[in-house]
Scaffold this motif. Structure first.
Motif, PDB file in Angstrom:
ATOM      1  N   LEU A 358     -12.277   2.851   0.037  1.00 12.65           N
ATOM      2  CA  LEU A 358     -12.455   1.721  -0.542  1.00 12.65           C
ATOM      3  C   LEU A 358     -12.401   1.200  -1.597  1.00 12.65           C
ATOM      4  N   MET A 359     -14.153   1.430  -2.181  1.00 13.44           N
ATOM      5  CA  MET A 359     -14.763   1.802  -3.659  1.00 13.44           C
ATOM      6  C   MET A 359     -13.772   2.958  -4.485  1.00 13.44           C
ATOM      7  N   ALA A 360     -14.101   3.801  -4.251  1.00 13.09           N
ATOM      8  CA  ALA A 360     -13.270   4.801  -5.276  1.00 13.09           C
ATOM      9  C   ALA A 360     -11.835   4.761  -5.633  1.00 13.09           C
ATOM     10  N   LYS A 361     -11.437   4.475  -4.153  1.00 12.94           N
ATOM     11  CA  LYS A 361      -9.601   3.588  -4.873  1.00 12.94           C
ATOM     12  C   LYS A 361      -9.830   3.084  -5.868  1.00 12.94           C
ATOM     13  N   ASN A 362     -10.747   1.856  -5.244  1.00 13.50           N
ATOM     14  CA  ASN A 362     -10.571   0.371  -6.599  1.00 13.50           C
ATOM     15  C   ASN A 362     -10.993   1.456  -8.235  1.00 13.50           C
ATOM     16  N   VAL A 363     -12.480   2.186  -8.001  1.00  9.74           N
ATOM     17  CA  VAL A 363     -12.475   2.471  -9.224  1.00  9.74           C
ATOM     18  C   VAL A 363     -11.442   3.732  -9.956  1.00  9.74           C
ATOM     19  N   VAL A 364     -11.132   4.210  -9.166  1.00 15.03           N
ATOM     20  CA  VAL A 364      -9.940   5.465  -9.870  1.00 15.03           C
ATOM     21  C   VAL A 364      -8.739   4.686 -10.026  1.00 15.03           C
ATOM     22  N   ASP A 365      -8.584   3.693  -9.263  1.00 16.47           N
ATOM     23  CA  ASP A 365      -6.933   3.179  -9.727  1.00 16.47           C
ATOM     24  C   ASP A 365      -7.419   2.370 -11.417  1.00 16.47           C
ATOM     25  N   VAL A 366      -8.442   1.810 -11.245  1.00 15.44           N
ATOM     26  CA  VAL A 366      -8.482   1.538 -13.035  1.00 15.44           C
ATOM     27  C   VAL A 366      -8.882   2.015 -13.829  1.00 15.44           C
ATOM     28  N   MET A 367      -9.064   3.881 -13.233  1.00 18.51           N
ATOM     29  CA  MET A 367      -9.482   4.514 -14.388  1.00 18.51           C
ATOM     30  C   MET A 367      -7.734   5.317 -14.635  1.00 18.51           C
ATOM     31  N   CYS A 368      -7.100   5.340 -13.164  1.00 20.27           N
ATOM     32  CA  CYS A 368      -5.028   5.937 -14.169  1.00 20.27           C
ATOM     33  C   CYS A 368      -4.120   4.758 -14.797  1.00 20.27           C
ATOM     34  N   GLU A 369      -4.712   3.395 -14.154  1.00 21.61           N
ATOM     35  CA  GLU A 369      -4.634   2.066 -15.014  1.00 21.61           C
ATOM     36  C   GLU A 369      -4.681   2.816 -17.656  1.00 21.61           C
ATOM     37  N   GLN A 370      -5.576   2.666 -17.048  1.00 22.77           N
ATOM     38  CA  GLN A 370      -6.269   2.981 -18.477  1.00 22.77           C
ATOM     39  C   GLN A 370      -5.678   3.985 -19.024  1.00 22.77           C
ATOM     40  N   LEU A 371      -5.371   5.699 -18.198  1.00 14.96           N
ATOM     41  CA  LEU A 371      -5.089   6.479 -18.419  1.00 14.96           C
ATOM     42  C   LEU A 371      -3.938   6.790 -19.199  1.00 14.96           C
ATOM     43  N   GLY A 372      -2.703   5.673 -18.292  1.00 16.56           N
ATOM     44  CA  GLY A 372      -1.431   5.085 -18.115  1.00 16.56           C
ATOM     45  C   GLY A 372      -0.789   6.271 -16.981  1.00 16.56           C
ATOM     46  N   ASP A 373      -1.698   6.361 -16.316  1.00 15.03           N
ATOM     47  CA  ASP A 373      -1.128   7.430 -15.373  1.00 15.03           C
ATOM     48  C   ASP A 373      -0.693   6.397 -14.065  1.00 15.03           C
ATOM     49  N   ASP A 374       0.467   6.916 -13.533  1.00 22.91           N
ATOM     50  CA  ASP A 374       0.760   6.154 -11.770  1.00 22.91           C
ATOM     51  C   ASP A 374       0.635   7.416 -11.405  1.00 22.91           C
ATOM     52  N   ARG A 375      -0.306   7.583 -10.479  1.00 19.92           N
ATOM     53  CA  ARG A 375      -0.621   8.614  -9.312  1.00 19.92           C
ATOM     54  C   ARG A 375      -1.386   7.764  -8.011  1.00 19.92           C
ATOM     55  N   PRO A 376      -0.490   6.689  -7.027  1.00 19.38           N
ATOM     56  CA  PRO A 376      -1.090   6.684  -6.208  1.00 19.38           C
ATOM     57  C   PRO A 376      -2.282   7.588  -5.122  1.00 19.38           C
ATOM     58  N   CYS A 377      -3.468   6.438  -4.519  1.00 19.29           N
ATOM     59  CA  CYS A 377      -4.025   6.821  -3.410  1.00 19.29           C
ATOM     60  C   CYS A 377      -3.442   7.110  -2.472  1.00 19.29           C
ATOM     61  N   THR A 378      -4.653   8.713  -1.777  1.00 17.34           N
ATOM     62  CA  THR A 378      -3.640   8.967  -0.306  1.00 17.34           C
ATOM     63  C   THR A 378      -4.454   9.533  -0.089  1.00 17.34           C
ATOM     64  N   THR A 379      -6.285   8.733   0.285  1.00 18.03           N
ATOM     65  CA  THR A 379      -7.462   8.698   0.571  1.00 18.03           C
ATOM     66  C   THR A 379      -7.028   8.918   1.828  1.00 18.03           C
ATOM     67  N   ASP A 380      -6.559   7.648   2.693  1.00 14.56           N
ATOM     68  CA  ASP A 380      -6.374   6.685   4.247  1.00 14.56           C
ATOM     69  C   ASP A 380      -5.929   7.591   4.501  1.00 14.56           C
ATOM     70  N   LYS A 381      -4.852   8.777   3.921  1.00 14.37           N
ATOM     71  CA  LYS A 381      -3.435   9.636   4.899  1.00 14.37           C
ATOM     72  C   LYS A 381      -3.916  10.800   5.673  1.00 14.37           C
ATOM     73  N   GLU A 382      -5.244  11.475   4.805  1.00 13.72           N
ATOM     74  CA  GLU A 382      -5.744  12.705   5.227  1.00 13.72           C
ATOM     75  C   GLU A 382      -7.738  12.320   5.482  1.00 13.72           C
ATOM     76  N   ALA A 383      -6.928  13.360   6.884  1.00 15.84           N
ATOM     77  CA  ALA A 383      -9.267  12.963   7.276  1.00 15.84           C
ATOM     78  C   ALA A 383      -9.416  14.671   6.764  1.00 15.84           C
ATOM     79  N   VAL A 384     -10.720  14.907   6.605  1.00 11.54           N
ATOM     80  CA  VAL A 384     -11.267  15.646   5.839  1.00 11.54           C
ATOM     81  C   VAL A 384     -11.612  16.681   7.155  1.00 11.54           C
ATOM     82  N   PRO A 385     -12.077  18.162   6.487  1.00 12.91           N
ATOM     83  CA  PRO A 385     -12.024  19.274   6.946  1.00 12.91           C
ATOM     84  C   PRO A 385     -12.964  18.968   8.110  1.00 12.91           C
ATOM     85  N   GLY A 386     -13.017  19.245   9.683  1.00 19.40           N
ATOM     86  CA  GLY A 386     -13.776  19.075  10.529  1.00 19.40           C
ATOM     87  C   GLY A 386     -13.171  17.705  11.456  1.00 19.40           C
TER      88      GLY A 386
END
Length: 541
Positions: A358-386
């Motif tokens: 959640l921390m990662a999502k929130n801070v990357v959301d801030v970065m995307c807003e500053q860069l003017g990009d609309d790229r949603p977070c999907t880290t909760d949808k995909e399991a990591v390797p293993g």
């Protein structure tokens, strides 16, 4: 000077940094993660292993409690191989005030933290070693998580999405053109070379060192207070469920079963330097006394290792916290453009390991807003390797896998010279059931690793003998496989033993003295390890 280009540079390789670089890469940015040491070597690897249900903070920090409750389910799903679903208990011991339990139930309900009151008899049935004088008990959804396995899972996921992860690469300069960050310069400590990375954005996830990174870019008013806490691992699982005292968060109020040990924690004292954290003997005694309140006879168990970690607590000048125990555990995101007039960099401080995604999502959301990009977070949808199969960790998994392999070998090759498969299945570390193949595979993948780097991923030497037997076996295997020469092998062994002993000095009492003396006799008496040839400098390690 080696040069690179990346859309985003992430500084700090703990859980937050690994989560951020994974999130950034999954949103389609090119990314590089830098850490001056190994992944998870700081705060992430120096905690008690709790996957929070949120119950701990329902009174003291209800917002954090809600975040933990929500992220607990997500982390369990995407990091299944790193999580053990132990469940948790909050118990009122004979020494605890009964009235707090009513505040706790009210707070848990408001914070949306799932809980159920159970009878004292049921609590004692689940955990027979608990204090029989308990007055009240509540079941929650606590679990345990291997922080290193979680971090490496996120890092490997990020690499699968195109990111680069550079360990032992220390940031020395952040370059600005006017008010805009344009590049990061770092020193590769193992290759002894400079690296310059041109970038559009920097995300500072350096934990207790976040203020120092902010200083490099001219943001000098970022005060991060390291909250030092000590923990002690006992030599076996005294409980199989996370057990918390139902009191306002205090020292020594939690016992966590992690892999083959139980960990009690923790103190909370302001530290001057997160790089140098003491483990005072009086705090060790305090932890052992606290253990007795939960488990009568706690002191009779053998303490096998003690360590300290530093919580990165952001000093918000608007809040008059009197000590680190009362500073918020919530996350703070600092936009240095609006705060300090420096664009292209944000810092994230605080939070919990449980809420790292959640921390990662929130801070990357801030970065995307500053860069003017609309790229949603999907880290909760995909399991990591293993973790893609969704099976959570169970303590017997390595035992089962190794026994199956041994049985198969004996059935197919009876009374014959051991095959390569049989050699690979040899157990190098009995305490943690680490096989030879697990060691050789990681050595091949990371040939410049120290034995401590391997330990963080394989748990080498983390059981009751603390490396007394397995460390010399691992050294011999590394030498036999040609991964190291004689001098480097000795240097790696000595460094590994030195770091293990740091956690032994504060707990030298009772049976642990006998085990430590045996280890000392092995290495000093039999191997004379202090007088064997080693590399000229630790950089070569």
């Amino acid at each position: 000077m080696r040069t690179m280009d990346a859309d985003v540079v992430v500084i700090g390789g703990g859980a937050t940094g690994a989560g951020v670089v994974r999130d950034v890469a999954m949103r389609g940015y090119s990314a590089v993660l830098l850490d001056k040491a190994d992944l998870g070597q700081g705060t992430t690897g120096r905690y008690h292993g709790l996957l929070h249900s949120g119950g701990r903070y329902v009174v003291s920090d209800p917002e954090s409690a809600t975040e933990c409750a929500e992220e607990n389910e997500i982390v369990t799903r995407i990091h299944a191989d790193a999580v053990e679903k132990t469940g948790g208990l909050f118990v009122v011991t004979p020494d605890d005030p009964m009235e707090f339990s009513d505040q706790w139930t009210e707070g848990a309900t408001k914070a949306k933290v799932p809980w159920t009151e159970i009878s004292v008899a049921e609590a004692l049935r689940r955990e027979p070693r608990l204090n029989p004088g308990l007055k009240r008990a509540f079941a929650v959804q606590d679990g345990t998580v291997d922080g290193w396995q979680m971090v490496w899972g996120a890092a490997h996921s990020a690499e699968d999405h195109g990111a680069q992860v550079l360990t032992y690469t220390e940031v020395t300069e952040i370059i600005r053109e006017g008010d805009q960050v344009t590049a990061v310069v770092a020193h590769d400590l193992k290759k002894d070379e400079q690296v310059r990375i041109s970038t559009r954005f920097v995300i500072n996830t350096a934990g207790p060192w976040a203020g120092r990174i902010a200083d490099l870019v001219g943001c000098h008013d970022v005060e991060v207070v390291p909250g030092r806490g000590i923990m002690i691992a006992m030599n076996h699982r005294l409980v199989n469920t996370v057990v918390n005292r139902c009191i306002y968060p205090a020292d020594g109020d939690i016992l966590v079963p992690v892999h083959t040990v139980s960990i009690i924690g923790t103190t909370d004292v302001k530290a001057d330097d997160p790089q140098r954290l003491a483990v005072p003997r009086n705090e060790v005694q305090q932890m052992l006394d606290s253990g007795e309140a939960l488990i009568p006879g706690f002191r009779d168990s053998r303490a096998v290792h003690a360590w300290a970690g530093a919580r990165p607590l952001f000093k918000d000048k608007r809040v008059a916290a009197t000590d680190t125990r009362h500073m918020s555990r919530g996350m703070s995101i600092l936009d240095h453009g609006t705060r300090d007039g420096v664009n292209g960099i944000v810092s994230i401080i605080g939070g919990k390991l449980t809420t790292y995604r959640l921390m990662a999502k929130n801070v990357v959301d801030v970065m995307c807003e500053q860069l003017g990009d609309d790229r949603p977070c999907t880290t909760d949808k995909e399991a990591v390797p293993g973790s893609t199969e969704g099976h959570t960790y169970v303590i017997t998994h390595r035992l089962h896998d190794n026994e199956v392999a041994r049985a198969k070998h004996l059935k197919t090759t009876p009374n014959k010279t051991p095959s390569r498969a049989a050699i690979d299945d040899q157990i190098i570390c009995e305490c943690e059931l680490m096989s030879r193949k697990m060691l050789t595979d990681l050595l091949a993948e990371q040939p410049d690793s120290t034995f401590d780097d391997l330990r963080r991923q394989l748990r080498l030497g983390m059981g009751p003998c603390q490396g007394g037997f397995c460390s010399m076996r691992a050294t011999g295997v590394a030498l036999e496989e040609g991964a190291v020469d004689v001098e480097r092998a000795t240097g790696l062994l000595r460094l590994f033993l030195k770091n293990r002993w740091i956690g032994l000095w504060p707990i030298l009492y009772g049976e642990q003295v006998r085990q430590t003396a045996l280890d000392d006799w092995i290495f000093q008496g039999t191997f004379d390890v202090e007088h064997l040839p080693v590399p000229e400098s630790e950089v070569e390690l």
